[in-house]
Design a protein around this motif. Structure first.
Motif, PDB file in Angstrom:
ATOM      1  N   ALA A   1       1.445   9.275  -5.883  1.00 50.40           N
ATOM      2  CA  ALA A   1       2.317  10.522  -5.445  1.00 50.40           C
ATOM      3  C   ALA A   1       3.506  11.409  -6.628  1.00 50.40           C
ATOM      4  N   LEU A   2       3.893  10.160  -6.698  1.00 48.91           N
ATOM      5  CA  LEU A   2       5.750  10.436  -7.491  1.00 48.91           C
ATOM      6  C   LEU A   2       4.916  10.530  -8.810  1.00 48.91           C
ATOM      7  N   LEU A   3       3.527   9.388  -9.271  1.00 50.75           N
ATOM      8  CA  LEU A   3       2.892   9.783 -10.609  1.00 50.75           C
ATOM      9  C   LEU A   3       2.531  11.548 -10.815  1.00 50.75           C
ATOM     10  N   ALA A   4       1.748  11.877  -9.907  1.00 51.69           N
ATOM     11  CA  ALA A   4       0.965  12.951  -9.559  1.00 51.69           C
ATOM     12  C   ALA A   4       1.892  14.318  -9.375  1.00 51.69           C
ATOM     13  N   ALA A   5       3.019  13.877  -8.901  1.00 54.10           N
ATOM     14  CA  ALA A   5       4.391  15.152  -9.407  1.00 54.10           C
ATOM     15  C   ALA A   5       4.233  14.804 -10.600  1.00 54.10           C
ATOM     16  N   GLU A   6       4.930  14.165 -11.252  1.00 55.94           N
ATOM     17  CA  GLU A   6       5.549  13.740 -12.793  1.00 55.94           C
ATOM     18  C   GLU A   6       4.758  14.352 -13.823  1.00 55.94           C
TER      19      GLU A   6
ATOM     20  N   ARG B   1       0.628  -1.026   0.114  1.00 54.02           N
ATOM     21  CA  ARG B   1       0.370  -0.033  -0.237  1.00 54.02           C
ATOM     22  C   ARG B   1       0.955   0.697  -0.137  1.00 54.02           C
ATOM     23  N   ALA B   2       1.863   1.442   0.878  1.00 54.72           N
ATOM     24  CA  ALA B   2       3.174   2.655   0.714  1.00 54.72           C
ATOM     25  C   ALA B   2       3.114   2.563  -0.531  1.00 54.72           C
ATOM     26  N   LEU B   3       3.320   1.575  -1.086  1.00 55.15           N
ATOM     27  CA  LEU B   3       4.367   1.347  -2.019  1.00 55.15           C
ATOM     28  C   LEU B   3       3.854   1.827  -3.472  1.00 55.15           C
ATOM     29  N   LEU B   4       2.167   1.830  -3.283  1.00 52.81           N
ATOM     30  CA  LEU B   4       1.311   2.173  -4.490  1.00 52.81           C
ATOM     31  C   LEU B   4       1.100   3.798  -4.114  1.00 52.81           C
ATOM     32  N   ARG B   5       1.148   3.971  -3.289  1.00 47.48           N
ATOM     33  CA  ARG B   5       1.318   5.614  -2.861  1.00 47.48           C
ATOM     34  C   ARG B   5       1.766   6.374  -2.581  1.00 47.48           C
ATOM     35  N   ASP B   6       3.387   6.197  -2.317  1.00 43.42           N
ATOM     36  CA  ASP B   6       4.024   6.757  -2.881  1.00 43.42           C
ATOM     37  C   ASP B   6       4.661   6.872  -4.307  1.00 43.42           C
ATOM     38  N   ARG B   7       4.338   6.166  -4.703  1.00 46.05           N
ATOM     39  CA  ARG B   7       3.732   5.433  -6.814  1.00 46.05           C
ATOM     40  C   ARG B   7       3.162   6.554  -7.591  1.00 46.05           C
TER      41      ARG B   7
END
Ligand SMILES: [Fe+2]
Ligand SMILES: [Fe+2]
Length: 355
Positions: free
Chosen positions: A133-138, A125-131
């Motif tokens: 967030a990363l995608l949104a920032a990108e 879940r934490a990985l998904l959340r980080d991913r």
């Protein structure tokens, strides 16, 4: 991974901590008092919480409710340890957001298996959340870059056009500001007003295709020359149209429609009223008003009040009445824009404006 264990019984606490230590990559944090746990949770986010159900001061269900009230701990799994096999306690715990149960006396391999599962879930879940967030920032970064590129392109095009366009940079600046002012005063919304301000400077980009002898002719144009001159609207549209960049599409619309008149007597399409795009109706006001109040080598600039009278005289003929009213309602701002962006005569193209 940190695992918070809350149990008022020290022996149980000791046993559970020992089981947790034997998991890979897991560290126990032990608390005897649920109140201490509440305090600790204010500043910490564990990866999993193990709660005893029966405790003095605050039972497991109540502590669970506290945890679930904190949005920050939303994704932290909570396991309830209960001696009580009564179904209603389990249902209540599930209602309050409990993730799993362990029954006393605990069976070590079962505890380990359940904790491992929940930790794996937590980890992914934490990985998904980080991913996410990363995608949104990108996406945000790329969108901003595209926007900047669009604006950059627009500025370069406008600069290129300045070398051939008899209109000065100061005119471009002021008419862009007037366009934004009208859009705001008419209640079009800030985003549109901003876009309009950025796109308006390209309204005459099509003039780069008009021959010098017509573009730079000092006197009045003959009817034939006028016909050629008027092609700048359609040419500008052709240069800018069908771009994937929204700002350029707006600029194309303006290029095509900024010489249309509200009563249908304008060019190139003789559109009337609301058939003329809003952007074109707004830019027409800004463009004409500034042409009137600008100094040109062959003419003095009109006084602001004279220009105002001209605009009012053509209300509903050349100009959209509602938009003109919006423009005039901000008269003080109009005067301010006029004075703050004073003319500096361009050495590149000192000639006439033909509207
Ligand atoms: Fe024009
Ligand atoms: Fe203009």
């Amino acid at each position: 991974m940190n695992i918070l264990i809350v149990d008022d019984d020290r022996t149980n606490l000791f046993i559970m901590a020992a089981i947790v230590r034997r998991l890979d990559d897991a560290e126990p944090v032990t608390m005897e008092s649920p109140l201490d746990a509440v305090e600790w949770l204010r500043g910490n986010e564990p990866d999993l919480i193990l709660l005893d159900q029966m405790m003095p001061d605050m039972d497991g269900i109540e502590l669970l409710r506290h945890i679930r009230d904190d949005a920050r701990l939303d994704t932290v799994p909570v396991v309830m340890i209960t001696a009580n096999t009564a179904v209603d306690i389990r249902v209540r715990a599930l209602d309050e957001g409990c993730s799993d149960f362990l029954t006393k006396p605990v069976v070590v391999p079962e505890v380990q298996a359940r904790l491992r599962n929940l930790l794996a879930l937590r980890h992914s879940r934490a990985l998904l959340r980080d991913r996410a967030a990363l995608l949104a920032a990108e996406v945000e970064r790329v969108t901003a870059a595209l926007q900047r590129q669009g604006e950059e392109l627009v500025n370069r095009l406008s600069r290129a056009a300045e070398y051939r366009d008899p209109e000065t940079g100061a005119h471009i600046e002021r008419m862009a500001l007037y366009s934004k002012l009208v859009a705001e005063a008419a209640g079009c919304g800030g985003a549109f007003a901003q876009e309009l301000m950025k796109a308006a400077p390209m309204h005459d980009i099509g003039k780069i295709a008009i021959p010098d002898m017509i573009l730079l002719k000092p006197g009045r144009l003959s009817p034939e020359e006028m016909t050629v001159m008027r092609q700048h609207a359609a040419i500008g549209h052709r240069i800018l149209a069908d771009s994937p960049i929204p700002l350029l599409r707006l600029a194309a619309e303006i290029a095509l429609s900024h010489h249309e008149k509200f009563d249908g007597s304008g060019y190139p399409n003789g559109l009337a009223g609301s058939d003329i795009p809003l952007s074109g109706r707004i830019v027409a006001i800004a463009d004409v008003f500034d042409a009137l109040t600008s100094t040109r080598p062959y003419k003095r600039s009109w006084k602001l009040e004279e220009a105002r009278a001209y605009m009012v005289e053509h209300r509903g003929r050349h100009f959209d009445p509602a938009l003109l009213d919006a423009f005039l309602s901000r008269w003080e701002d109009v005067c301010r824009i006029h004075h703050e962006n004073a003319e500096e005569l361009s050495e590149l193209a000192p000639e006439a404006v033909h509207h």
